[in-house]
Design an enzyme around this catalytic site. Sequence first.
Site, PDB file in Angstrom:
ATOM      1  N   ASP A   1      29.596  44.008  68.681  1.00  0.00           N
ATOM      2  CA  ASP A   1      29.598  44.266  67.245  1.00  0.00           C
ATOM      3  C   ASP A   1      29.764  45.767  67.024  1.00  0.00           C
ATOM      4  O   ASP A   1      29.260  46.590  67.804  1.00  0.00           O
ATOM      5  CB  ASP A   1      28.305  43.781  66.609  1.00  0.00           C
ATOM      6  CG  ASP A   1      28.208  42.255  66.570  1.00  0.00           C
ATOM      7  OD1 ASP A   1      29.243  41.596  66.795  1.00  0.00           O
ATOM      8  OD2 ASP A   1      27.103  41.737  66.335  1.00  0.00           O
TER       9      ASP A   1
ATOM     10  N   ASP B   1      28.498  47.655  64.789  1.00  0.00           N
ATOM     11  CA  ASP B   1      27.340  48.369  64.244  1.00  0.00           C
ATOM     12  C   ASP B   1      26.204  48.508  65.248  1.00  0.00           C
ATOM     13  O   ASP B   1      25.095  48.884  64.877  1.00  0.00           O
ATOM     14  CB  ASP B   1      26.829  47.664  62.983  1.00  0.00           C
ATOM     15  CG  ASP B   1      26.458  46.210  63.230  1.00  0.00           C
ATOM     16  OD1 ASP B   1      26.625  45.726  64.363  1.00  0.00           O
ATOM     17  OD2 ASP B   1      26.010  45.542  62.271  1.00  0.00           O
TER      18      ASP B   1
ATOM     19  N   TRP C   1      28.115  33.873  58.623  1.00  0.00           N
ATOM     20  CA  TRP C   1      27.157  34.523  59.506  1.00  0.00           C
ATOM     21  C   TRP C   1      26.340  33.510  60.286  1.00  0.00           C
ATOM     22  O   TRP C   1      25.848  32.523  59.749  1.00  0.00           O
ATOM     23  CB  TRP C   1      26.228  35.417  58.681  1.00  0.00           C
ATOM     24  CG  TRP C   1      25.144  36.041  59.514  1.00  0.00           C
ATOM     25  CD1 TRP C   1      25.240  37.140  60.295  1.00  0.00           C
ATOM     26  CD2 TRP C   1      23.812  35.563  59.632  1.00  0.00           C
ATOM     27  NE1 TRP C   1      24.044  37.386  60.912  1.00  0.00           N
ATOM     28  CE2 TRP C   1      23.148  36.430  60.520  1.00  0.00           C
ATOM     29  CE3 TRP C   1      23.110  34.478  59.085  1.00  0.00           C
ATOM     30  CZ2 TRP C   1      21.817  36.268  60.867  1.00  0.00           C
ATOM     31  CZ3 TRP C   1      21.789  34.308  59.438  1.00  0.00           C
ATOM     32  CH2 TRP C   1      21.138  35.201  60.318  1.00  0.00           C
TER      33      TRP C   1
ATOM     34  N   GLU D   1      27.312  31.138  65.994  1.00  0.00           N
ATOM     35  CA  GLU D   1      28.289  31.169  67.089  1.00  0.00           C
ATOM     36  C   GLU D   1      27.686  31.685  68.389  1.00  0.00           C
ATOM     37  O   GLU D   1      28.028  31.221  69.480  1.00  0.00           O
ATOM     38  CB  GLU D   1      29.514  32.000  66.694  1.00  0.00           C
ATOM     39  CG  GLU D   1      29.416  33.500  66.844  1.00  0.00           C
ATOM     40  CD  GLU D   1      28.536  34.164  65.800  1.00  0.00           C
ATOM     41  OE1 GLU D   1      28.127  35.325  66.004  1.00  0.00           O
ATOM     42  OE2 GLU D   1      28.268  33.524  64.763  1.00  0.00           O
ATOM     43  N   ASP D   2      26.740  32.645  68.311  1.00  0.00           N
ATOM     44  CA  ASP D   2      26.146  33.158  69.544  1.00  0.00           C
ATOM     45  C   ASP D   2      25.252  32.112  70.203  1.00  0.00           C
ATOM     46  O   ASP D   2      25.161  32.049  71.436  1.00  0.00           O
ATOM     47  CB  ASP D   2      25.367  34.450  69.266  1.00  0.00           C
ATOM     48  CG  ASP D   2      24.466  34.344  68.050  1.00  0.00           C
ATOM     49  OD1 ASP D   2      24.460  33.283  67.400  1.00  0.00           O
ATOM     50  OD2 ASP D   2      23.777  35.325  67.728  1.00  0.00           O
TER      51      ASP D   2
ATOM     52  N   MET E   1      20.999  49.816  65.404  1.00  0.00           N
ATOM     53  CA  MET E   1      21.964  49.209  64.498  1.00  0.00           C
ATOM     54  C   MET E   1      22.227  50.143  63.329  1.00  0.00           C
ATOM     55  O   MET E   1      21.287  50.708  62.746  1.00  0.00           O
ATOM     56  CB  MET E   1      21.460  47.851  63.999  1.00  0.00           C
ATOM     57  CG  MET E   1      22.352  47.218  62.937  1.00  0.00           C
ATOM     58  SD  MET E   1      21.787  45.587  62.411  1.00  0.00           S
ATOM     59  CE  MET E   1      22.415  44.610  63.776  1.00  0.00           C
TER      60      MET E   1
ATOM     61  N   HIS F   1      23.813  48.615  56.969  1.00  0.00           N
ATOM     62  CA  HIS F   1      24.941  48.369  56.062  1.00  0.00           C
ATOM     63  C   HIS F   1      24.575  47.231  55.124  1.00  0.00           C
ATOM     64  O   HIS F   1      23.642  46.456  55.380  1.00  0.00           O
ATOM     65  CB  HIS F   1      26.195  48.005  56.859  1.00  0.00           C
ATOM     66  CG  HIS F   1      26.032  46.813  57.745  1.00  0.00           C
ATOM     67  ND1 HIS F   1      26.209  45.524  57.314  1.00  0.00           N
ATOM     68  CD2 HIS F   1      25.698  46.729  59.059  1.00  0.00           C
ATOM     69  CE1 HIS F   1      25.998  44.692  58.323  1.00  0.00           C
ATOM     70  NE2 HIS F   1      25.686  45.387  59.385  1.00  0.00           N
TER      71      HIS F   1
ATOM     72  N   ARG G   1      25.423  43.676  53.648  1.00  0.00           N
ATOM     73  CA  ARG G   1      26.114  42.518  54.195  1.00  0.00           C
ATOM     74  C   ARG G   1      27.388  42.220  53.405  1.00  0.00           C
ATOM     75  O   ARG G   1      27.414  42.287  52.176  1.00  0.00           O
ATOM     76  CB  ARG G   1      25.188  41.297  54.184  1.00  0.00           C
ATOM     77  CG  ARG G   1      25.823  40.069  54.868  1.00  0.00           C
ATOM     78  CD  ARG G   1      24.830  38.921  54.955  1.00  0.00           C
ATOM     79  NE  ARG G   1      23.672  39.302  55.743  1.00  0.00           N
ATOM     80  CZ  ARG G   1      23.656  39.300  57.072  1.00  0.00           C
ATOM     81  NH1 ARG G   1      24.736  38.964  57.747  1.00  0.00           N
ATOM     82  NH2 ARG G   1      22.571  39.637  57.720  1.00  0.00           N
TER      83      ARG G   1
END
Length: 369
Positions: free
Chosen positions: A213, A215, A275, A278-279, A305, A308, A310
Amino acid sequence: MSRLLGGTLERVCKAVLLLCLLHFLVAVILYFDVYAQHLAFFSRFSTRGPAHALYPAASSSTNCSRPNATAASSGLPEVPSARPGPTAPVIPPCPDVPPGLVGRVVIEFTSPMPLERVQRENPGVLLGGRYTPPDCTPAQTVAVIIPFRHREHHLRYWLHYLHPMLRRQRLRYGIYVINQHGEETFNRAKLLNVGFLEALKEDATYDCFIFSDVDLVPMDDRNLYRCGDQPRHFAIAMDKFGFRLPYASYFGGVSGLSKAQFLRINGFPNEYWGWGGEDDDIFNRISLTGMKISRPDVRIGRYRMIKHDRDKHNEPNPQRFSKIQNTKMSMKWDGIGSVRYRVLEVSRQPLFTNITVDIGRPMSWLNQG
């Protein structure tokens, strides 16, 4: 008496004359014989000059203007026409533990970070974000894949911290930013599948893939971005989770798989839009194939991280829990073998390769269920 003496003297003179003539003939024969031997001797070593004019047949017996012509052997050892150049130095393999690591790195996201500054800090990085250490030969070629959309601010910090770290780790690597075109719901896993395929199109020698990712920045360069015998989870202690795993099966953030491991699980699922989920699906795929996840020590696997807001098009997927329960069936047909996309642009920047793709849109929630 005088007549007898005169006859004897005449015979003696004839004998002397005959002897002189014989001596002259022998001298002439020996002269030409020695001359011929000397001429033959020197003609062996002569490559230019009058000797070739004297022996035109020998000079024309070899046509050296033809690339594949081979000169006749003279029977003498061949003498090279020039000394060979110096042998290229053998570059040793890179050490398992790079000597230039610094350990814990101070990470902050408040200083301005223009790309020009990052480029100046990394003069050895080639166009497209490619790097090879000059003093050793790495055992792997690593492709770092970043799923991306509307995060330019984060990308600059990521490049600022990761390029020096990867260089200190003596990696041969390339950075690929897979940019999702349009404003449809974000699909992280599908972008990672695209990155895997597109990186191999550019360099078929990639044998290790790090999925990160944009971030997340590592806080310790001893967290080596390499692939091992088992899939590896790097981001095991993020500050947003109090530097611990949120749950035992968490496999998000930053992970690494070899090419063989990635193909064994059929890549990542393509149908997780929005969101989350998937992981966990990837974790299930790894477990179903009999592999185990390796992790660094918690003191090394720490990440910060970049905060930010979303993305409004990256809201939680309401179907993710039901999909995770069906991983055993879905991994057979949903993965790297079924991914569909369209490349819109490939742009090789000084610090990374940007690949903008159209990955389509999600099906209706009814069809997804």
